[in-house]
Design an enzyme around this catalytic site. Structure first.
Site, short mmCIF file in Angstrom:
data_model
loop_
_atom_site.label_atom_id
_atom_site.label_comp_id
_atom_site.label_asym_id
_atom_site.label_seq_id
_atom_site.Cartn_x
_atom_site.Cartn_y
_atom_site.Cartn_z
N GLY A 234 1.45 -11.76 12.95
CA GLY A 234 1.74 -11.37 11.56
C GLY A 234 0.82 -10.28 11.04
N GLY B 213 -3.14 -10.54 7.93
CA GLY B 213 -2.80 -11.95 8.15
C GLY B 213 -2.43 -12.63 6.84
N GLU C 173 -5.61 -5.34 -5.19
CA GLU C 173 -6.68 -5.62 -4.22
C GLU C 173 -6.11 -5.82 -2.80
OE1 GLU C 173 -10.39 -6.15 -4.85
OE2 GLU C 173 -9.99 -5.59 -2.76
N LYS D 82 0.82 -1.24 0.00
CA LYS D 82 0.00 0.00 0.00
C LYS D 82 0.84 1.26 0.00
CE LYS D 82 0.12 -2.07 4.10
NZ LYS D 82 -0.40 -3.29 4.65
N LYS E 66 -3.99 3.51 2.85
CA LYS E 66 -5.17 2.78 2.34
C LYS E 66 -6.32 3.76 2.04
CE LYS E 66 -4.03 -1.43 4.92
NZ LYS E 66 -4.17 -2.07 6.23
N1 HSE Z 1 -0.38 -3.98 9.05
C1 HSE Z 1 -1.56 -4.06 8.26
C2 HSE Z 1 -2.74 -4.04 9.21
C3 HSE Z 1 -1.54 -5.33 7.45
O1 HSE Z 1 -2.55 -4.26 10.40
O2 HSE Z 1 -3.86 -3.81 8.76
C4 HSE Z 1 -2.66 -5.42 6.44
O3 HSE Z 1 -2.63 -4.36 5.51
#
Ligand code: HSE
Length: 426
Positions: free
Chosen positions: A187, A302, A129, A105, A205
């Site tokens: 993760g 994830g 996406e 992103k 985003k």
């Molecule tokens: N670090 C991001 C989050 C991962 O926690 O949303 C997914 O984009």
């Protein structure tokens, strides 16, 4: 049967998840899509990571040139994160005529105009996406399914890590530091978790989503951003008591006055559908003139949820011959005609440490009234006379600038100090 060769750049959480899905569903894709998707090469410095995923060592590429010059590779999946070397590698792949699928992103938000230009001139696809909201198919929804609308607002919980942290602080009383460590282990967090907790990830985003929703480039630099690092458990609990749930909310509005884009901790009315989006789940609430309200919900982070979005793009790319690009003029900066609203309207939660003595509440009320801020609710904890006690004020809708001026004036009085300012959506 059509064969499509894939190279994966980076085998971290998302790269690993992508590889697992492609391997697990290899026969299924042959059957339902008549396409054989083969991972031909991977680019990953950590050899052990490659072997742990069951990928033969022979598939490790020495460098990006080996991937770009391999005629068996059609699609390059960039899941490295960060701007460099991801940008150089992506431009090299597009320049070599490979389509690119990315979850990056930051790179897409900051440089999609450059990447798209090279993709277009080489006739290859650029799919993203997985950049937003993990496994939730919001990009395709904005590109296709919601085209029957003029979208007036988009409001969402679009960062899994901060939602996981806030949910666990609120429901289990866990500390910020403890839960952040869990989110990293699971993760969800970025390599540098400051990107999550300081709101950058959500701002990237929101830039991507609001550009699509409002059909004009919304650069992330136009987004007002505040993270969750200053949030205290006390505010989460006072908010709960008053019927609100704290979320890191991304808000995009397209009004007659202009475009309003912001990311900040927000108290949402606990009855609002977004208030029940918990843990690493994300939710995006979109309002359009035809569809009215739509909410998309699912895992926002994830390995497998984000891998699901990547694989969806790989299959789309493998089964389509013509590629589409941004449905707006994709430039580095906003169109000069786009007006941004910074003095936006909101309700506010204000917490003061106030001396518990005659005249303090009326003094605060007088300043709020001077700036035309109308009070909706007041909560004061009882304490010892002359000692500072928490005083909470919820306002009716007012302007951002009025609140800033009022708190500056209140802080200049000796008897009260502003300790928290949180915007409210009721
Ligand atoms: N670090 C991001 C989050 C991962 O926690 O949303 C997914 O984009």
């Amino acid at each position: 049967m059509k064969k499509v060769g894939v190279a994966i750049l980076g085998l971290g959480v998302v790269g690993g998840g992508t590889y697992q899905i492609l391997t697990r569903h290899y026969e299924f894709y042959k059957k339902v899509h008549s396409v054989e998707i083969v991972v031909e090469k991977v680019l990953e410095k950590n050899r052990q990571r490659v072997l742990d995923l069951g990928i033969p060592e022979s598939k490790i590429a020495a460098n990006i040139d080996e991937i770009c010059s391999d005629p068996d590779i059609d699609i390059v999946v960039e899941v490295m994160g960060g701007v460099e070397p991801a940008k150089t590698f992506t431009l090299a792949a597009l320049g070599a005529g490979k389509s690119v699928v990315t979850s990056n992103k930051e790179l897409y938000c900051k440089y999609s105009h450059e990447l798209e230009k090279v993709a277009k001139s080489n006739g290859c696809g650029l799919f993203y996406e997985a950049t937003c909201v993990g496994g939730v198919p919001v990009i395709r929804a904005l590109l296709d399914n919601l085209q029957g609308n003029k979208i007036s607002s988009l409001m969402g919980i679009i960062n899994g890590t901060t939602n996981y942290i806030l949910t666990n602080m609120s429901s289990k009383g866990a500390t910020y530091e403890e839960v952040l460590k869990d989110a990293q282990k699971l993760g969800y967090a970025e390599a540098d978790p400051r990107a999550d907790v300081e709101g950058y990830d959500a701002a990237y985003k929101l830039s991507i989503l609001s550009s699509l929703a409002f059909h004009t480039k919304i650069p992330y630099t136009a987004i007002y951003r505040e993270g969750i690092t200053e949030i205290s458990e006390k505010d989460i609990n006072y908010g709960k008591h008053l019927g609100y749930t704290l979320k890191l909310l991304a808000i995009g509005r397209n009004t007659e006055n202009g475009v309003e884009v912001r990311v900040h901790p927000t108290f949402i009315n606990s009855e609002h559908p977004l208030a029940s989006v918990n843990d690493s789940y994300n939710g995006v609430y979109i309002t359009g003139d035809s569809v009215e309200d739509v909410m998309l919900y699912g895992r926002g982070a994830g390995a497998l949820p984000t891998g699901s979005a990547i694989v969806g793009d790989i299959i789309y790319c493998a089964t389509h011959d013509n590629f589409r690009y941004s449905p707006f003029e994709n430039t580095a900066e906003a169109d000069p005609a786009t007006k941004f609203v910074t003095n936006f309207e909101s309700e506010y939660y204000l917490r003061f440490d106030a001396a518990d003595m005659a005249g303090v509440l009326s003094g605060i009320a007088a300043v709020l009234s001077k700036y035309d801020i109308s009070v909706a609710q007041v909560l004061q904890e009882s304490g010892q006379t002359n000692k500072a006690v928490p005083l909470i004020v919820i306002t009716h809708v007012t302007h951002e600038n009025s609140v800033r001026k009022a708190i500056e004036e209140i802080d200049s009085m000796d008897v009260a100090k502003t300790v928290a300012v949180i915007r409210v959506v009721s």
